[in-house]
Structure formats: structure tokens, C-alpha cells
Scaffold this motif. Structure first.
Motif, PDB file in Angstrom:
ATOM      1  N   ILE A   1      -9.722  -6.814  -3.029  1.00 38.86           N
ATOM      2  CA  ILE A   1     -10.890  -7.320  -3.772  1.00 38.86           C
ATOM      3  C   ILE A   1     -11.954  -6.236  -3.737  1.00 38.86           C
ATOM      4  O   ILE A   1     -12.338  -5.773  -2.656  1.00 38.86           O
ATOM      5  N   ASP A   2     -12.416  -5.816  -4.940  1.00 35.65           N
ATOM      6  CA  ASP A   2     -13.480  -4.799  -5.011  1.00 35.65           C
ATOM      7  C   ASP A   2     -14.813  -5.384  -5.445  1.00 35.65           C
ATOM      8  O   ASP A   2     -15.840  -4.725  -5.328  1.00 35.65           O
ATOM      9  N   ALA A   3     -14.774  -6.605  -6.001  1.00 33.05           N
ATOM     10  CA  ALA A   3     -16.010  -7.243  -6.468  1.00 33.05           C
ATOM     11  C   ALA A   3     -15.820  -8.749  -6.447  1.00 33.05           C
ATOM     12  O   ALA A   3     -14.708  -9.249  -6.660  1.00 33.05           O
ATOM     13  N   LEU A   4     -16.901  -9.467  -6.173  1.00 34.12           N
ATOM     14  CA  LEU A   4     -16.815 -10.918  -6.078  1.00 34.12           C
ATOM     15  C   LEU A   4     -16.345 -11.542  -7.391  1.00 34.12           C
ATOM     16  O   LEU A   4     -15.642 -12.560  -7.394  1.00 34.12           O
ATOM     17  N   SER A   5     -16.717 -10.898  -8.519  1.00 31.70           N
ATOM     18  CA  SER A   5     -16.377 -11.453  -9.834  1.00 31.70           C
ATOM     19  C   SER A   5     -14.857 -11.542 -10.032  1.00 31.70           C
ATOM     20  O   SER A   5     -14.367 -12.398 -10.768  1.00 31.70           O
ATOM     21  N   GLU A   6     -14.102 -10.669  -9.349  1.00 30.24           N
ATOM     22  CA  GLU A   6     -12.636 -10.685  -9.489  1.00 30.24           C
ATOM     23  C   GLU A   6     -12.016 -11.973  -8.973  1.00 30.24           C
ATOM     24  O   GLU A   6     -10.898 -12.332  -9.364  1.00 30.24           O
ATOM     25  N   VAL A   7     -12.727 -12.621  -8.038  1.00 32.01           N
ATOM     26  CA  VAL A   7     -12.111 -13.761  -7.354  1.00 32.01           C
ATOM     27  C   VAL A   7     -12.953 -15.031  -7.444  1.00 32.01           C
ATOM     28  O   VAL A   7     -12.770 -15.960  -6.669  1.00 32.01           O
ATOM     29  N   SER A   8     -13.897 -15.039  -8.411  1.00 31.28           N
ATOM     30  CA  SER A   8     -14.776 -16.209  -8.502  1.00 31.28           C
ATOM     31  C   SER A   8     -13.955 -17.472  -8.765  1.00 31.28           C
ATOM     32  O   SER A   8     -14.329 -18.559  -8.318  1.00 31.28           O
ATOM     33  N   ASP A   9     -12.816 -17.332  -9.457  1.00 31.09           N
ATOM     34  CA  ASP A   9     -11.981 -18.500  -9.741  1.00 31.09           C
ATOM     35  C   ASP A   9     -11.444 -19.158  -8.469  1.00 31.09           C
ATOM     36  O   ASP A   9     -11.415 -20.377  -8.349  1.00 31.09           O
ATOM     37  N   VAL A  10     -11.041 -18.342  -7.488  1.00 32.04           N
ATOM     38  CA  VAL A  10     -10.420 -18.928  -6.290  1.00 32.04           C
ATOM     39  C   VAL A  10     -11.418 -19.275  -5.201  1.00 32.04           C
ATOM     40  O   VAL A  10     -11.099 -20.017  -4.274  1.00 32.04           O
ATOM     41  N   LEU A  11     -12.655 -18.742  -5.298  1.00 29.95           N
ATOM     42  CA  LEU A  11     -13.639 -19.007  -4.251  1.00 29.95           C
ATOM     43  C   LEU A  11     -14.565 -20.158  -4.598  1.00 29.95           C
ATOM     44  O   LEU A  11     -15.283 -20.658  -3.746  1.00 29.95           O
ATOM     45  N   ASP A  12     -14.540 -20.597  -5.879  1.00 23.36           N
ATOM     46  CA  ASP A  12     -15.373 -21.739  -6.250  1.00 23.36           C
ATOM     47  C   ASP A  12     -15.028 -22.928  -5.364  1.00 23.36           C
ATOM     48  O   ASP A  12     -13.869 -23.281  -5.196  1.00 23.36           O
ATOM     49  N   GLY A  13     -16.044 -23.518  -4.810  1.00 23.16           N
ATOM     50  CA  GLY A  13     -15.816 -24.703  -3.991  1.00 23.16           C
ATOM     51  C   GLY A  13     -15.428 -24.400  -2.565  1.00 23.16           C
ATOM     52  O   GLY A  13     -15.297 -25.304  -1.757  1.00 23.16           O
ATOM     53  N   ALA A  14     -15.267 -23.121  -2.239  1.00 21.78           N
ATOM     54  CA  ALA A  14     -14.868 -22.781  -0.870  1.00 21.78           C
ATOM     55  C   ALA A  14     -16.066 -22.770   0.080  1.00 21.78           C
ATOM     56  O   ALA A  14     -15.911 -22.806   1.286  1.00 21.78           O
ATOM     57  N   GLU A  15     -17.263 -22.714  -0.501  1.00 20.04           N
ATOM     58  CA  GLU A  15     -18.452 -22.714   0.356  1.00 20.04           C
ATOM     59  C   GLU A  15     -18.779 -24.117   0.850  1.00 20.04           C
ATOM     60  O   GLU A  15     -18.315 -25.113   0.323  1.00 20.04           O
ATOM     61  N   GLY A  16     -19.607 -24.189   1.859  1.00 18.24           N
ATOM     62  CA  GLY A  16     -20.071 -25.480   2.333  1.00 18.24           C
ATOM     63  C   GLY A  16     -19.139 -26.128   3.340  1.00 18.24           C
ATOM     64  O   GLY A  16     -19.356 -27.244   3.761  1.00 18.24           O
ATOM     65  N   VAL A  17     -18.105 -25.400   3.760  1.00 14.99           N
ATOM     66  CA  VAL A  17     -17.186 -25.942   4.757  1.00 14.99           C
ATOM     67  C   VAL A  17     -17.889 -26.080   6.117  1.00 14.99           C
ATOM     68  O   VAL A  17     -17.652 -26.993   6.866  1.00 14.99           O
ATOM     69  N   ASP A  18     -18.758 -25.141   6.426  1.00 15.02           N
ATOM     70  CA  ASP A  18     -19.579 -25.272   7.630  1.00 15.02           C
ATOM     71  C   ASP A  18     -21.003 -24.840   7.297  1.00 15.02           C
ATOM     72  O   ASP A  18     -21.273 -24.396   6.179  1.00 15.02           O
ATOM     73  N   VAL A  19     -21.898 -24.984   8.275  1.00 14.62           N
ATOM     74  CA  VAL A  19     -23.309 -24.720   7.980  1.00 14.62           C
ATOM     75  C   VAL A  19     -23.597 -23.248   7.758  1.00 14.62           C
ATOM     76  O   VAL A  19     -24.678 -22.880   7.336  1.00 14.62           O
ATOM     77  N   THR A  20     -22.648 -22.387   8.046  1.00 11.88           N
ATOM     78  CA  THR A  20     -22.936 -20.961   7.986  1.00 11.88           C
ATOM     79  C   THR A  20     -22.126 -20.211   6.934  1.00 11.88           C
ATOM     80  O   THR A  20     -22.007 -19.002   6.983  1.00 11.88           O
ATOM     81  N   GLY A  21     -21.577 -20.942   5.946  1.00 14.09           N
ATOM     82  CA  GLY A  21     -20.941 -20.265   4.822  1.00 14.09           C
ATOM     83  C   GLY A  21     -19.435 -20.224   4.907  1.00 14.09           C
ATOM     84  O   GLY A  21     -18.862 -20.003   5.962  1.00 14.09           O
ATOM     85  N   GLY A  22     -18.775 -20.433   3.798  1.00 15.97           N
ATOM     86  CA  GLY A  22     -17.316 -20.425   3.765  1.00 15.97           C
ATOM     87  C   GLY A  22     -16.780 -19.064   3.333  1.00 15.97           C
ATOM     88  O   GLY A  22     -17.406 -18.039   3.554  1.00 15.97           O
ATOM     89  N   MET A  23     -15.593 -19.054   2.736  1.00 14.37           N
ATOM     90  CA  MET A  23     -14.914 -17.801   2.404  1.00 14.37           C
ATOM     91  C   MET A  23     -15.678 -16.960   1.377  1.00 14.37           C
ATOM     92  O   MET A  23     -15.680 -15.728   1.463  1.00 14.37           O
ATOM     93  N   ALA A  24     -16.332 -17.621   0.393  1.00 14.29           N
ATOM     94  CA  ALA A  24     -17.075 -16.852  -0.614  1.00 14.29           C
ATOM     95  C   ALA A  24     -18.170 -16.019   0.059  1.00 14.29           C
ATOM     96  O   ALA A  24     -18.342 -14.833  -0.244  1.00 14.29           O
ATOM     97  N   GLY A  25     -18.873 -16.633   1.003  1.00 12.91           N
ATOM     98  CA  GLY A  25     -19.910 -15.907   1.726  1.00 12.91           C
ATOM     99  C   GLY A  25     -19.328 -14.766   2.546  1.00 12.91           C
ATOM    100  O   GLY A  25     -19.905 -13.682   2.624  1.00 12.91           O
ATOM    101  N   LYS A  26     -18.160 -15.011   3.160  1.00 14.50           N
ATOM    102  CA  LYS A  26     -17.531 -13.972   3.982  1.00 14.50           C
ATOM    103  C   LYS A  26     -17.127 -12.774   3.119  1.00 14.50           C
ATOM    104  O   LYS A  26     -17.365 -11.615   3.480  1.00 14.50           O
TER     105      LYS A  26
END
Lengths: 246, 246
Positions: free
Chosen positions: A184-209
Motif C-alpha cells: 500500500i502506497d496511499a490510503l486511497s488505494e485501499v479505501s474500499d477495504v478500510l471503510d468501516g474498519a475504524e471505531g473498533v476501539d477507542v484509539t482507531g482501527g486498521m484505517a488509522g493504523k
């Protein structure tokens, strides 16, 4: 030098309060002890230890508390998990040095983090493995807020000049349709698979990582527990996340 | 702002390993909670908790160790005592913030101490009482050495610009023939009564404490537990130690 994040869900049973996944923790310790690379800073997440106390008191990376009991419950829970991690590391023959971020860090009123790394660099130079963790942090005008393991990883990697960063997660990499994405070189490449991945815990999910890894200035990898030793030895495991300009 | 040292022999039973003197600790906590002065940084000594582990492993402020078990035993014992102190403070209605010096400090190869105080200043500003303690410290080329509570007091007083410094000891002041000496301006004035007072523990006895206070740039007082509240309220208790030029 490597900065390694051990995900809270890797080393704890997230479904049961304050339960360490002992076999998983032992495997991680064994992998670290077996790896050729000796200069490693470890940061572990909260898993089933810190989040529930933070949630119970309404404390987040931006919402603070001045309640000394809330500070104690969050900090003590994370310290107890850290004790288990450093204990497993010693049992595996490593020389861990516990570093509690609440004692080391603070935020100004704008939320900017001060994290002095001179002690961690000296700890590494003396042959110890510094082991940090998500924790509370004193925050000007807000009391105590949360400092996540992911935020620590980014700052340590930058300020210590890490060669590589690893996020050891419960999944073997960033996945698309069940397959590990190689690079992955840019977040835009994977926006499809990271949608909804956030909010799993109070400190950010995979998109944030992934977003954090893209901003590092060093190559990062997301991989599963089985690939930890291979990652430390420099093998191309999991998903490479590299936001540096070519 | 006040830097207060709570002597290890005040809050522990020095004759029994790892035994807190609960009534004495509760009295100290009550005195702190009752005092008008709210800006206080507390440093407590090791008492019966840290010294025996340090001695067992041959660790001193200059002799270090690279043994992770030795680091753990010294640090964990002091952290457990710190937990007892902060617990008593919360029970008395105070808002303690535990600060573990091993996480915060380091020494260079010449032994010079780096002690970042920005977090402690922010902790004070947010209304918490930072509570530090004698601890291990990473020391370049020597592994881990000892950082005494007395050394912490001197550095915190200087770097935070303390108005006053207090050493709460088991005696009501520096004594000559059983009487409290009212004022000391130079070590030479009291060399007769301090001879032989050193060497009581690995981190220096009364002579070292008086010598440190003389170099502070702020007035210091040595007093007993019964005078703690009066000291915090600005009363002239115990022995004034003031090495500043008139």
C-alpha cells in the motif's frame, strides 16, 4: 532499529476483561528471543485491559479526566498488562525494560505530545528491550487523556529514526476479499477495504493504523503473529505500507 | 511550589522487608490533604523496599547491572511502595499522579542525569500531586544504576524552581546533643554532628542530605513527621538549611 507494535488483541483475550492470551504472548516472546535483530522497541496495546476502564470513565485521546481514581484504574490496568509482557519476555531470555508512558509523556493544550526519547535510546544502547504501552497521559487543560500504542509507535519511529516498523495484528495483513494486499502506497488505494474498519476501539482501527504507517518516513509492515520472527529477520511478510516518495 | 521528600524510614518499617508503616503513611497523607499549600511534588525513599534488592544485586548509584531480573526486582519493589503511597493519598482525598523515574530518566556515561520536568510541571498545573520515588535508572555503559530520592529532590527543586524544599525524616531536625539545630548555612558548621552519619543506606545519610540542601538555591528544612502540616503551611519547623548567599 525496529519499532514493533504488539496488538492488544494479539496478546489478550479481548472478549474477557483483563485476560492475557498466555500461549500467544509466549509465542511472541519466543519469536523475539529467536530473531537475529536485537535492537527492538516494543509497544503493546491495551486489549482487554485498558479500554474498558477508559470507556467507563469517558476518557479518550481528546476527552480527559481530573479524577484520580480514573487515572489510577487506566494506568494500573495497563501497567499490570505490561508486567505480564515483560515477565514473559524475561522467561524467554530477553532483557525487557518497562517504560510507562504516563511517567514519560505529556500533552500541551493543543494536544501536541512531548515524548523524550533519550532514555529509550540509552536503554537500547545498553542491550535492553524497552517495552512501552498505551496509557494515560497528562494533558494541559484536560487532566489526563489516552495515549494510544499506535500514536507511540509513530512518534518512536520518527524520533528514534527506526529502520522498520512492524504492526503485529491478529490478521496476516491488510485484507481484500480475504487475500493479503502486498503493498500500500496511499490510503486511497485501499479505501474500499478500510471503510468501516475504524471505531473498533477507542484509539482507531486498521484505517488509522495504515494512515499512520504511511506518514512514517520508514517502511511499515502489517502482519500476523505467525510471521513475527520472519518480520524481525527482514523477510517481506504481510502487507508493506510505505508512504515515502520514490 | 514545594518539593517534599518523605523519608523511606518515615513510611516503612526499615527493620522488616517490604513493610509499610501504615499509620505513619496515613498521617502523612492526612497532613498533605489538610495543608493550604496545594502545589507539592512528593518524592519518597526506598525504606525497607528497595535497598535490600539493590544490595543483593550490588547495584548502587555508580555500580550498575545488565541483569533484567535485578532491574525488575529493584524497580518492582519501589513501584509497589509507590502504589501504597498513592493509594493512601487517594484515600485521604488527594489526587496523586504516580511518576516512575525509571521510565523518565537516564544517565550518560559520566553519570550526569537527564530528568525531563515538562510532564511534572503539567501534572502540577492540572491539580495532581506528582509522586516520585528512588528507582533504578538506565546508565550509559553501566546498565542500570540507582537514582536516589535525595538526588531527585535536588534536581526537581532546581529544574521546577521550587520555593521551598522539605525533608520529612524520622528525627525532628538535624540534632546536636539531642537538640534541634535551628539553622545551618554551611556544612562546616555541623561537621561535628554529621561525622559518622553517612553510610546508613546506599544512597547517603544526613550529611549528604544537608550538603544537597545547601546547594539548592532555595531554603530547605529537615523536620519530623509531626511537623509536616506546619512545614507545608510555611511555619519555621525543624532545621532550616540555607546555603544561599545573603
Amino acid at each position: 532499529m525496529i519499532v514493533l507494535k504488539l496488538g492488544g488483541s494479539v496478546i489478550t483475550d479481548k472478549s474477557t476483561p483483563e485476560t492475557v492470551d498466555e500461549p500467544a504472548l509466549e509465542r511472541a516472546a519466543t519469536a523475539l528471543a529467536a530473531a537475529r535483530e536485537r535492537e527492538v522497541v516494543v509497544v503493546h496495546g491495551a486489549g482487554s485491559f485498558g479500554h474498558r476502564h477508559a470507556a467507563a470513565h469517558g476518557v479518550t485521546p481528546t476527552e480527559g479526566t481530573h479524577d484520580p481514581e480514573a487515572l489510577w484504574e487506566v494506568h494500573d490496568a495497563m501497567r499490570r498488562l505490561n508486567d505480564r509482557v515483560t515477565g514473559a519476555f524475561r522467561a524467554a531470555g530477553l532483557a525487557p525494560a518497562p517504560v510507562h508512558p504516563f511517567s514519560l509523556c505529556h500533552r500541551d493544550a493543543a494536544g501536541a505530545l512531548t515524548l523524550p526519547v533519550g532514555g529509550i535510546a540509552t536503554t537500547l544502547a545498553e542491550g535492553f528491550v524497552p517495552v512501552l504501552h498505551g496509557d494515560g497521559v497528562v494533558h494541559r487543560d484536560r487532566g489526563v487523556t489516552i495515549l494510544s500504542g499506535d500514536e507511540l509507535v509513530v512518534r518512536l519511529a520518527r524520533d528514534l529514526g527506526a529502520d522498520r516498523v512492524g504492526l503485529c495484528s491478529t490478521v496476516p495483513g491488510v485484507l481484500r476479499d480475504g487475500e493479503v494486499i502486498g503493498r500500500i502506497d496511499a490510503l486511497s488505494e485501499v479505501s474500499d477495504v478500510l471503510d468501516g474498519a475504524e471505531g473498533v476501539d477507542v484509539t482507531g482501527g486498521m484505517a488509522g493504523k495504515v494512515d499512520s504507517l504511511l506518514g512514517l518516513g520508514a517502511p511499515g509492515r502489517v502482519f500476523g503473529p505467525d510471521a513475527l520472527e520472519a518480520f524481525l529477520d527482514g523477510e517481506p511478510v504481510g502487507t508493506l505500507v510505505d508512504g515515502r516518495e520514490d
